[in-house]
Every structure is written in C-alpha cells, then in structure tokens.
Design a protein around this motif. Sequence first.
Motif, PDB file in Angstrom:
ATOM      1  N   GLY A   1       0.733  -0.573   0.470  1.00 21.44           N
ATOM      2  CA  GLY A   1       0.215   0.130   0.189  1.00 21.44           C
ATOM      3  C   GLY A   1       0.465   1.103  -0.263  1.00 21.44           C
ATOM      4  O   GLY A   1       0.368   2.495   0.200  1.00 21.44           O
ATOM      5  N   GLN A   2       1.545   0.947  -0.199  1.00 23.52           N
ATOM      6  CA  GLN A   2       2.945   2.184  -0.023  1.00 23.52           C
ATOM      7  C   GLN A   2       3.646   2.600  -1.834  1.00 23.52           C
ATOM      8  O   GLN A   2       3.950   1.815  -2.329  1.00 23.52           O
ATOM      9  CB  GLN A   2       4.060   2.104   0.412  1.00 23.52           C
ATOM     10  N   PHE A   3       3.335   3.307  -2.608  1.00 20.83           N
ATOM     11  CA  PHE A   3       3.837   4.100  -3.638  1.00 20.83           C
ATOM     12  C   PHE A   3       5.186   4.838  -3.480  1.00 20.83           C
ATOM     13  O   PHE A   3       5.295   6.097  -3.064  1.00 20.83           O
ATOM     14  CB  PHE A   3       2.746   5.152  -3.683  1.00 20.83           C
ATOM     15  N   ASN A   4       6.269   3.781  -3.780  1.00 15.20           N
ATOM     16  CA  ASN A   4       7.403   4.235  -3.969  1.00 15.20           C
ATOM     17  C   ASN A   4       7.823   4.802  -5.013  1.00 15.20           C
ATOM     18  O   ASN A   4       8.049   4.006  -5.034  1.00 15.20           O
ATOM     19  CB  ASN A   4       8.330   3.256  -3.546  1.00 15.20           C
TER      20      ASN A   4
ATOM     21  N   ASN B   1      14.736  12.013  -3.818  1.00 14.88           N
ATOM     22  CA  ASN B   1      14.595  12.030  -4.689  1.00 14.88           C
ATOM     23  C   ASN B   1      15.662  12.108  -5.367  1.00 14.88           C
ATOM     24  O   ASN B   1      16.915  12.681  -5.868  1.00 14.88           O
ATOM     25  CB  ASN B   1      14.162  11.321  -5.723  1.00 14.88           C
ATOM     26  N   TYR B   2      15.168  13.789  -4.840  1.00 16.67           N
ATOM     27  CA  TYR B   2      16.305  15.103  -4.730  1.00 16.67           C
ATOM     28  C   TYR B   2      16.995  15.486  -3.697  1.00 16.67           C
ATOM     29  O   TYR B   2      18.742  15.768  -4.354  1.00 16.67           O
ATOM     30  CB  TYR B   2      15.173  16.933  -4.852  1.00 16.67           C
TER      31      TYR B   2
ATOM     32  N   ILE C   1       5.295  11.906  -1.510  1.00 13.57           N
ATOM     33  CA  ILE C   1       5.767  13.682  -0.835  1.00 13.57           C
ATOM     34  C   ILE C   1       7.247  13.229  -0.440  1.00 13.57           C
ATOM     35  O   ILE C   1       8.422  13.915  -0.917  1.00 13.57           O
ATOM     36  CB  ILE C   1       5.419  14.270   0.469  1.00 13.57           C
ATOM     37  N   THR C   2       7.444  12.263   0.672  1.00  8.68           N
ATOM     38  CA  THR C   2       9.144  12.436   1.068  1.00  8.68           C
ATOM     39  C   THR C   2       9.712  11.584   0.021  1.00  8.68           C
ATOM     40  O   THR C   2      11.033  12.151  -0.155  1.00  8.68           O
ATOM     41  CB  THR C   2       8.692  11.547   2.812  1.00  8.68           C
TER      42      THR C   2
ATOM     43  N   GLY D   1       2.847  10.050   9.935  1.00 11.12           N
ATOM     44  CA  GLY D   1       1.835   9.559   8.815  1.00 11.12           C
ATOM     45  C   GLY D   1       2.310  10.806   7.797  1.00 11.12           C
ATOM     46  O   GLY D   1       1.060  10.844   6.737  1.00 11.12           O
ATOM     47  N   ALA D   2       4.039  11.096   7.585  1.00 16.38           N
ATOM     48  CA  ALA D   2       4.048  11.986   6.544  1.00 16.38           C
ATOM     49  C   ALA D   2       3.721  10.808   4.933  1.00 16.38           C
ATOM     50  O   ALA D   2       4.573   9.488   4.950  1.00 16.38           O
ATOM     51  CB  ALA D   2       5.150  12.132   6.758  1.00 16.38           C
TER      52      ALA D   2
END
Length: 339
Positions: free
Chosen positions: A75-78, A145-146, A139-140, A134-135
């Motif tokens: 359930g995590q979009f990496n 990546n940057y 986004i993280t 809960g971040a």
Amino acid sequence: MTTAWRTVVLPAVVFVVAVLVAAVVIALSGSPPLPALAAWWEGAVSAPGALPESLLNTTPLLFTGLAVAVGLLAGQFNIGVEGQLLVGALASAWVGFAVSGLPAPVHVVLALLAGALTGAIWGWVPGILKAWRGAHEVITTIMMNYIAIYLTQYLVTRVWKDPNSMSPQTPEALPSAWLPTLVEGTRLSVGLLIALATALILWYLLKRTVWGYELRAVGANPEAARAAGIQVSRVIWTSMAISGAIGGLAGAVEVLGVHHRYYDQFSPGYGFDGIAVALLGNNHPLGAVLAAFVFGAMKNGAVYMQSVTVPAVPREITTVVQAVIIFFLAAMRFRQRGG
C-alpha cells in the motif's frame, strides 16, 4: 478475476493496445507503421547481438519494477526508487575503487551489499516517517530523490571524482569488484541472474512466509490488518526498506556489471520506468520478469528502429507505449475499486 488473467492475459491485452496506439502515432509522424514495427522487433530480438542487449536493458528494469511492486503490495507508492538506485550505485562504486586487497568473490559481494544497504536506508527514511508521523510516502520519496540527485552530484564532482578525467565520474572499480560477463563479447553480466534470483526469492517471501502475508494484508486493508493483530507500522517501514534495498541493488549491478564506475546521470530514469514494469506485471514478481523484458526489448529495438526508418521514427515512441500502458492499467484499477 483470476491471478493468471491479471498477471498474464490482461497485461498482454493492454500491451497490444499500446502497440496499436504507437502504430497510429508512427503513421501520424509520416512513417509507414508496419515497416517501423518490423524494425522495432528486429532491433529488439532478431538482429545480431540484439537479444543480449535487450536483456541488458531488462536487468535494471526488473530490479526497479520489483522495488516498486514491493511498496505497492504494502500500500506504499515508492516513487523514490530512482534516488535509491543512485545512492546504491555510488556506494557500490566507492567500495569497488576504494577497498582493495580482497579476493574477487568477497569484493563483489561486499560492493553489492553496500549498494543494497544504502538503498535500504534511503527507502527506510520515508517508511519510518510514514509509520511514525503519517507523512505521505509520495511526498517524502520525491524529496529523497532530489536529495539523492544533488548529493551524488556533489560527491562525484567534489569528493570522489576521478582525478584523471574531466567528466564527473569516480575512478574505475578494481577488476576484483566487476561482475562476470554472462555472454562473451557482450556487455551482459551475471547481474541478470541476480535480478532473476531476486524475483524468485521475493515471490517465495510474498507467497510462502508470514511476512509476505502481513505485507499483502496491510496493502489490502490496513485497518483490518491492524484489527487482526498485525503491526502495520512495522510492515510499512520494512516494506519500504526492502523496496529501497532492491532499488540500491539495481544501481550496484549497473555499476559493477556495465559501467565499472559511477558517473553522473548514468540512469536514464530506471527508477521511474520501474513503475510501468510493476503495473504491467500486476505487482507480481514473476509478472515483473515478463514486463521488464518487454520494456527492455522495446527500448533496445527503438534505437534500431530510429536508425533504419525513413523518415526516422524517434525512439521516444517507447515513452508513448509506457504512458498508454500506465493509463489503461490505472484506469482499470480505479474502476475495480469503485472509483
């Protein structure tokens, strides 16, 4: 809908639709679609030396597809696999050129572990932030990546730059850290076998272990999993760490098996292409093997197609195919969930 349908038949149908769309785009560009598609196929598998080069392209895509799939199953979009690949590649390159006096098998394994561990840390940070505060991982991981891009740029241009080169690259890794060549006369290394072994191990862990059951349960319904006694937060950060480790291993294999050094911007976006691989493979490790080969062969064939078609069909047509595949599969999943 059966697993075989979701893993094989549906992706095949979507791929055929994507190729038909590509044929339309080729025709609109002024080139005959059938000769262009024939050249695409020839450059992918049938031309001399085409198949090993397609398998070479398949290797990093399989790693990154598996990395994305692990996150999605939990359930995590990496979206941070690209960054995990970069830091893993640089860590393995450093072990390759800075550590000496080791026998070849030990040196190779140590360099691979350095890449996997660094990638795991890079994936663990967004995972622990999600589990602890809960971040949102999208986004993280984008932020990570940057950080990875600019950190590796700094290290390869200011700290570990090869003093004998004007290019932003590290010194060449010692031969003891190189992955052996799988097919003589080609660039294909045993990294392909490592990728296939990773897919098999991951399949076993997901289908035959408690960890795999818990990961899939959290991905399906975290609240129900929590009510069943599963520690959802632990599953989140462990899945992100394992996803990152596979991404870091992708970078390590590219460095040790292909380039034998790290150079800035060596990745054309393997981490992002892994999203398409995971979706086409239905987040199934064995489905990812087929999807990675499809995309790897397409990328290789597109280069040949561009060189022989008149007017030239740009190799970026593969991006069109990937976009169509992602669009159709995402739309189908949205519909299945009642969106």
